[in-house]
Design an enzyme around this catalytic site. Structure first.
Site, PDB file in Angstrom:
ATOM      1  N   SER A 158       0.923  -1.350   0.198  1.00  0.00           N
ATOM      2  CA  SER A 158       0.379   0.202  -0.151  1.00  0.00           C
ATOM      3  C   SER A 158       0.259   1.154  -0.409  1.00  0.00           C
ATOM      4  O   SER A 158       1.988   0.982   0.143  1.00  0.00           O
ATOM      5  CB  SER A 158      -1.156  -0.288   1.133  1.00  0.00           C
ATOM      6  OG  SER A 158      -1.641   1.340   1.227  1.00  0.00           O
ATOM      7  N   TYR A 185       0.070   0.470  10.334  1.00  0.00           N
ATOM      8  CA  TYR A 185      -0.455  -0.397   9.131  1.00  0.00           C
ATOM      9  C   TYR A 185       0.584   0.073   8.317  1.00  0.00           C
ATOM     10  O   TYR A 185       1.405  -0.989   7.498  1.00  0.00           O
ATOM     11  CB  TYR A 185      -1.731   0.189   8.715  1.00  0.00           C
ATOM     12  CG  TYR A 185      -2.211  -0.066   6.980  1.00  0.00           C
ATOM     13  CD1 TYR A 185      -2.552  -0.727   6.613  1.00  0.00           C
ATOM     14  CD2 TYR A 185      -2.542   1.221   6.459  1.00  0.00           C
ATOM     15  CE1 TYR A 185      -3.204  -1.612   5.440  1.00  0.00           C
ATOM     16  CE2 TYR A 185      -2.457   0.849   4.667  1.00  0.00           C
ATOM     17  CZ  TYR A 185      -2.895  -0.690   4.657  1.00  0.00           C
ATOM     18  OH  TYR A 185      -3.354  -0.961   4.011  1.00  0.00           O
TER      19      TYR A 185
END
Length: 323
Positions: A158, A185
């Site tokens: 990501s 994350y």
């Protein structure tokens, strides 16, 4: 090849004219969103898809569209149980696939979680690092023998990797009191990219290549831990950073656009182009400097082989297996 598609390309456009008859593909996270779309388009082109999901009942209902696509193209869908947050489940899934013995042409590590409160997996790992990275680390390494020469592995990373590098000294936030959902994350998404780098390096001699991809901003269940206000605040920050650089602002992708880079990297792009790299918008991403909110590019720490090997060694110690 890399210039043929872009940010708005869809899965159907990327695979137009491609025949995947006889190809076997493993896709994790087929109970919603990108996983379902990825499985659908592959089956629609004749592939035999093995879809892994934690909740098989949910996946069964969500994948009706996959079975419909498969029925008209000679493809198929088989569902298998996989809870990436529980290594007992991961090992059971891998062991069953190995016992079955059929090889894979492509593995797409699509499943993941994003920005939950601080939590632990069944094995005591921080939720995002344990689920997004360590679960896939064990699964893919355990089935590596099923990847025939010339196979590809696509690991979903990501742009969030730019939030933070992995912390090799404290991967579980055990000594730190600075846990933030997006900091964790970012660590897990950097780990995803580094896993692709290290796996590629270990297997490229036999033609097995691995790549990491950023799907883009898509409105899926992945954001279930985020409030609308948090999402809008992040979009505002991205747009402000983009405006300062005279770049285009944030745009949501559709799910078919979001899954396009996965199938582009796994099927269409030359293996030598994408192996060991980080891709976005159906092209190999450029290196960027010390930024976190700009939309495009990859940080150098996510592609560093020495860093990737250090993470590999740490991951082996954490899961208690050597690969």
């Amino acid at each position: 090849m890399s210039g043929q598609f872009g940010a708005k390309s869809t899965t159907d456009e990327v695979l137009a004219g491609v025949d995947l008859s006889g190809k076997r593909v493993l896709v994790t996270g087929v109970s919603a969103g990108l996983g379902v779309e990825t499985a659908r388009v592959l089956a629609a082109h004749g592939a035999h898809v093995v879809g892994a999901a934690r909740d098989l009942a949910k996946a069964q209902g969500a994948t009706d569209v996959v079975r419909e696509a498969a029925s008209t193209a000679g493809g198929s869908l088989e569902l298998v149980a996989l809870d990436l947050a529980d290594l007992a489940s991961v090992r059971a899934c891998a062991d069953a696939l190995v016992a079955d013995g059929r090889t894979f042409d492509i593995v797409i590590a699509n499943a993941g979680v994003m920005a939950p409160p601080l939590g632990r997996t069944a094995d005591g790992f921080e939720t995002q690092f344990g689920t997004n990275h360590l679960g896939h680390f064990v699964l893919i390494n355990r089935i590596a023998g099923l990847l025939h020469d010339g196979a590809r592995v696509v690991v979903l990373s990501s742009s969030g990797h730019r939030f933070s590098d992995v912390d090799l000294e404290d991967p579980n936030f055990e000594r730190a009191d600075t846990y933030t959902p997006f900091g964790a994350y970012g660590r897990s998404k950097t780990a995803n990219a580094l896993f692709a780098v290290a796996f590629d390096d270990r297997h490229k001699a036999r033609g097995v290549r691995a790549t990491a991809v950023h799907p883009g901003g898509i409105q899926t269940e992945l954001a279930r831990h985020m409030t609308p206000e948090t999402i809008q605040q992040m979009i505002d920050q991205i747009n402000a950073a983009a405006g300062a650089e005279d770049l285009a602002g944030f745009e949501w992708k559709t799910i078919p656009q979001g899954a396009a880079t996965s199938v582009w990297a796994g099927v269409v792009a030359p293996a030598s182009l994408v192996g060991g790299r980080y891709c976005e918008d159906c092209h190999v991403a450029e290196l960027v400097g010390d930024v976190s909110m700009l939309r495009a590019g990859v940080r150098s720490y996510a592609l560093d082989l020495d860093h990737a090997n250090a993470l590999w060694a740490l991951s082996e110690r954490m899961v208690g297996e050597t690969f």
